[in-house]
Structures are given as C-alpha cells and as structure tokens.
Design an enzyme around this catalytic site. Structure first.
Site, mmCIF file in Angstrom:
data_model
loop_
_atom_site.group_PDB
_atom_site.id
_atom_site.type_symbol
_atom_site.label_atom_id
_atom_site.label_comp_id
_atom_site.label_asym_id
_atom_site.label_seq_id
_atom_site.Cartn_x
_atom_site.Cartn_y
_atom_site.Cartn_z
ATOM 1 N N GLY A 12 0.835 -1.201 0.000
ATOM 2 C CA GLY A 12 0.000 0.000 0.000
ATOM 3 C C GLY A 12 0.869 1.250 0.000
ATOM 4 C CG ASP A 34 -1.173 -5.766 -1.007
ATOM 5 O OD1 ASP A 34 -0.718 -4.795 -0.372
ATOM 6 O OD2 ASP A 34 -2.381 -6.090 -0.983
ATOM 7 C CB ILE A 119 5.202 -0.545 9.685
ATOM 8 C CG1 ILE A 119 6.703 -0.629 9.368
ATOM 9 C CG2 ILE A 119 4.774 0.908 9.748
ATOM 10 C CD1 ILE A 119 7.123 0.139 8.110
ATOM 11 C CG ASN A 121 -0.094 1.708 13.964
ATOM 12 O OD1 ASN A 121 0.706 1.564 14.880
ATOM 13 N ND2 ASN A 121 -0.008 2.683 13.068
ATOM 14 C CG HIS A 176 3.544 3.994 17.342
ATOM 15 N ND1 HIS A 176 4.148 5.215 17.215
ATOM 16 C CD2 HIS A 176 2.947 3.758 16.150
ATOM 17 C CE1 HIS A 176 3.909 5.700 16.000
ATOM 18 N NE2 HIS A 176 3.169 4.839 15.340
HETATM 19 N N1 APR Z 1 -1.769 -9.810 3.460
HETATM 20 C C1 APR Z 1 -1.066 -8.946 2.699
HETATM 21 N N2 APR Z 1 -1.446 -7.671 2.484
HETATM 22 C C2 APR Z 1 -2.588 -7.268 3.040
HETATM 23 C C3 APR Z 1 -3.394 -8.106 3.842
HETATM 24 C C4 APR Z 1 -2.944 -9.449 4.031
HETATM 25 N N3 APR Z 1 -3.645 -10.324 4.772
HETATM 26 N N4 APR Z 1 -4.473 -7.400 4.256
HETATM 27 C C5 APR Z 1 -4.349 -6.171 3.756
HETATM 28 N N5 APR Z 1 -3.218 -6.072 3.014
HETATM 29 C C6 APR Z 1 -2.691 -4.940 2.258
HETATM 30 C C7 APR Z 1 -3.760 -4.104 1.582
HETATM 31 O O1 APR Z 1 -4.193 -4.703 0.373
HETATM 32 C C8 APR Z 1 -3.030 -2.776 1.352
HETATM 33 O O2 APR Z 1 -2.442 -2.703 0.062
HETATM 34 O O3 APR Z 1 -2.043 -4.036 3.127
HETATM 35 C C9 APR Z 1 -1.909 -2.791 2.422
HETATM 36 C C10 APR Z 1 -2.012 -1.644 3.420
HETATM 37 O O4 APR Z 1 -1.773 -0.481 2.727
HETATM 38 P P1 APR Z 1 -2.500 0.903 3.047
HETATM 39 O O5 APR Z 1 -3.947 0.665 3.268
HETATM 40 O O6 APR Z 1 -2.072 1.882 2.010
HETATM 41 O O7 APR Z 1 -1.905 1.302 4.477
HETATM 42 P P2 APR Z 1 -0.492 1.993 4.815
HETATM 43 O O8 APR Z 1 -0.671 3.465 4.858
HETATM 44 O O9 APR Z 1 0.571 1.419 3.963
HETATM 45 O O10 APR Z 1 -0.326 1.515 6.341
HETATM 46 C C11 APR Z 1 -0.180 0.144 6.656
HETATM 47 O O11 APR Z 1 0.964 0.631 8.708
HETATM 48 O O12 APR Z 1 1.291 2.617 9.870
HETATM 49 C C12 APR Z 1 0.542 1.442 9.776
HETATM 50 O O13 APR Z 1 -1.584 2.120 10.661
HETATM 51 C C13 APR Z 1 -0.898 1.749 9.496
HETATM 52 O O14 APR Z 1 -1.673 -0.460 9.972
HETATM 53 C C14 APR Z 1 -1.357 0.444 8.936
HETATM 54 C C15 APR Z 1 -0.142 -0.057 8.155
#
Ligand code: APR
EC number: 1.1.1.37
Length: 320
Positions: A12, A34, A119, A121, A176
């Site tokens: 993401g 992903d 990373i 949360n 955090h």
């Molecule tokens: N396996 C792999 N990837 C997954 C899964 C899974 N089971 N479930 C969700 N994802 C992927 C989503 O498809 C998405 O592309 O995780 C990615 C998360 O990306 P974003 O929604 O853009 O979030 P991001 O801003 O990258 O933050 C990710 O880090 O700081 C923390 O709070 C934040 O928990 C969050 C994480």
C-alpha cells in the site's frame, strides 16, 4: 555476492514508499507482496521503470504468493488496514490481528532467517502477535515506531530552535500511542539537553510541553490532514533506516519496539526502548535509568500496551 533480498509484506502507501527508497538506496532486490490483485506487480513495475533515470541496480517484483519471499534477508510488514480520521490506532486491532496471523505463518514458512520489522498498527501489540505467530527469535522481530516518533520530535524541535535537524537528537519511549513518552531529559541539541536549553532561554517550558504533545499526536495530525489514510513517507523512511542498520551491521542506536524480557522492568512484551541494531538483529536493549516522573509515564504507556496484548489474547486463543 548476491544482493540482499528485501520482502515488503503489504504494498500500500507505506509498502510502495519502502520499495522506492530501498531501490534508490540500493539496499537489495525487492519483492512486494500483497493480497490486492495487481497492486504489488504494478508498483514493482512502476518503480523498476524509474531505475534507468535514477540509475539503481535492484530487481523489483510483485507477488501474491508467499513462496516468492523465500530466503528474504529482511521482511518489512505493513499489511493490514490504516486509520481514517476519528479512529485511534487501537481501533485497528481486530482486523490487523488476523492479518498478522497469515503474515506470521507466511514468513515462518518461507523466510525464517529474516530480520522482521513490523509497522502495522496498533504497533506494539501487532509486533508481539507477529513474533508469536511466526515463532521467529524475538531478537529478529521488532517494530518501527520510536524512530518515527523521534523524527517527528526532532523536526518540531529543530523548527523551534531554528537549527539543523541533524544536530537535534531525541528519543521517544513506550508504546506507539497516545501514552508514548518523548524524553525531554535525554534529548539534545548538539549534546546540550533540552532542560538546559530552557534554562538558557532558547524556549519556554510551555512551548516544550506543546511540542511534546504535538509529538504524541503526530500521527493523528497527518491523518486529520490526509483524511483518506495515514502517514507514509516518514514511516517508510524510518523503517528503511532500521533495515539499513541490520543489512550493513551499522550498530545504530535506535529506539524501536523490542521484546523486553525484564528490560526496563517490562516482561514478555514489546514496547519502545532504545536498542542497538546490527547484523544480529536487536543486539542490545539500552537499559536507561528513568527518573520518577518518566517512570510513571513509561508505566502508564506499558499498561496501555498490556491492555492491547490482553485484547489480542481474548480474540485469538492460541496467543493466550
Ligand atoms: N496480506 C497482505 N497484504 C494485506 C493483507 C494481508 N492479509 N491485508 C491487507 N493487506 C494490504 C492491503 O491490500 C493494502 O495494500 O495491506 C496494504 C495496506 O496499505 P494501506 O492501506 O495503504 O496502508 P499503509 O498506509 O501502507 O499503512 C499500513 O501501517 O502505519 C501502519 O496504521 C498503518 O496499519 C497500517 C499499516
């Protein structure tokens, strides 16, 4: 010698930024993983196509198959959901705990020798669960929070003092979350502790208190501005700093969520503490002495993390 392999679990906002930074810094070949169809492949190709202009040598690939992370030296985990305005990090617990289970099993099966940086949360509880689900040694699994929280603190301090951020050192302890403990006493400008700078008239206690609070609310401030997600540039940069410390055996002294087994009085929990990161992973926890007031704030923060860990145990019996 073959280039190191860096697996990014979650492609993401943070995952994509991690991949771009790892490529530009030539830390190794990158595999983006992903579950979203086409997302990791698309980001990998896009970043690979920046290579000719940037001039880096690194293979970039995207996958939804865990076997492609085989033999990774570093895994950085951002899989899960990020918060939206009005949500706390803790609101993410139920969903992201399930994600940590599948990620932990994937890493255990295909990259059991990796150094793992979480990373996702709520960070301290998720990294704890990830270590349990993966079964990897605790010193090879850690969480990125302190480097980011400290960077925010350093940025605000540098702005207040009108000095280079490079000359400001700071660190933040504890969980955090809202209870994190930005350490005023152990933060400095070129070695001069912040309390001395207040005495010297560089700032006031009120302004320092406001900066401490802004640091605690640093993540929420960005969420409030972005509205559609949470911070990603600084979180990615912070995790890359940790990955580089491991890959290059730099022995960096960095605050991160590390497994405490009696360290700073904390047992069987991950919480933000100063650590040394080198080729051995988390090679040492720096058991600093806290004064009474700091200890009270740290204890409150540890209690908040304990509540989240207990909630994880309530949701998934295998963790109890
Ligand atoms: N396996 C792999 N990837 C997954 C899964 C899974 N089971 N479930 C969700 N994802 C992927 C989503 O498809 C998405 O592309 O995780 C990615 C998360 O990306 P974003 O929604 O853009 O979030 P991001 O801003 O990258 O933050 C990710 O880090 O700081 C923390 O709070 C934040 O928990 C969050 C994480």
């Amino acid at each position: 010698m073959a280039r190191p392999k860096i697996a990014l679990i979650g492609a993401g906002n943070i995952g994509g930024t991690l991949a771009h930074l790892a490529a530009i810094k030539e830390l190794g070949d990158v595999v983006l993983f992903d579950i979203a169809d086409g997302l990791p492949q698309g980001k990998a190709l896009d970043i690979a196509e920046s290579g000719p202009s940037e001039g880096f040598d690194a293979d970039m690939s995207g996958t939804s198959d865990y076997s492609d992370i085989a033999g990774a030296d570093v895994c950085i985990v951002t899989a899960g959901v990020a918060r939206k305005p009005g949500m706390s990090r803790d609101d993410l617990l139920g969903i992201n705990l399930k994600v940590m289970k599948s990620v932990g099993e994937g890493i255990a099966a295909h990259a059991p020798d990796a150094f793992v940086i979480c990373i996702t949360n709520p960070l301290d509880a998720m990294v704890w669960a990830l270590q349990k689900f993966s079964g990897l040694p605790a010193h090879k699994v850690c969480g990125m929070a302190g480097v980011l929280d400290s960077a925010r603190f350093r940025h605000f301090l540098a702005e207040e003092f009108k000095v280079s951020m490079r000359d400001v050192t700071a660190f933040v302890l504890g969980g955090h979350g809202d209870t994190m403990v930005p350490s005023v006493r152990y933060s400095t400008v070129a070695g001069i502790p912040l309390p001395d700078l207040i005495d010297m008239g560089w700032t006031t206690q009120d302004k320092m208190d406001a900066i401490v609070q802004r640091t605690r609310d640093g993540g929420a401030e960005i969420v409030g501005l972005l509205k559609t997600g949470s911070a990603f540039y600084a979180p990615a940069t912070s995790a890359i700093e940790m990955a580089e410390a491991y890959l290059k055996d730099q022995k960096r002294v960095l605050p991160c969520a590390a497994y405490c087994d009696g360290d700073l009085g904390v047992n069987d929990m991950y919480v933000g503490v100063p650590t040394v990161i080198g080729a051995g992973g988390i090679e040492r926890i720096v058991n600093i002495k806290l004064n009474k007031e700091e200890q009270e704030m740290f204890d409150t923060s540890v209690k908040a993390v304990q509540g989240l860990v207990d909630a994880c145990k309530g949701i998934d019996n295998s963790l109890a």
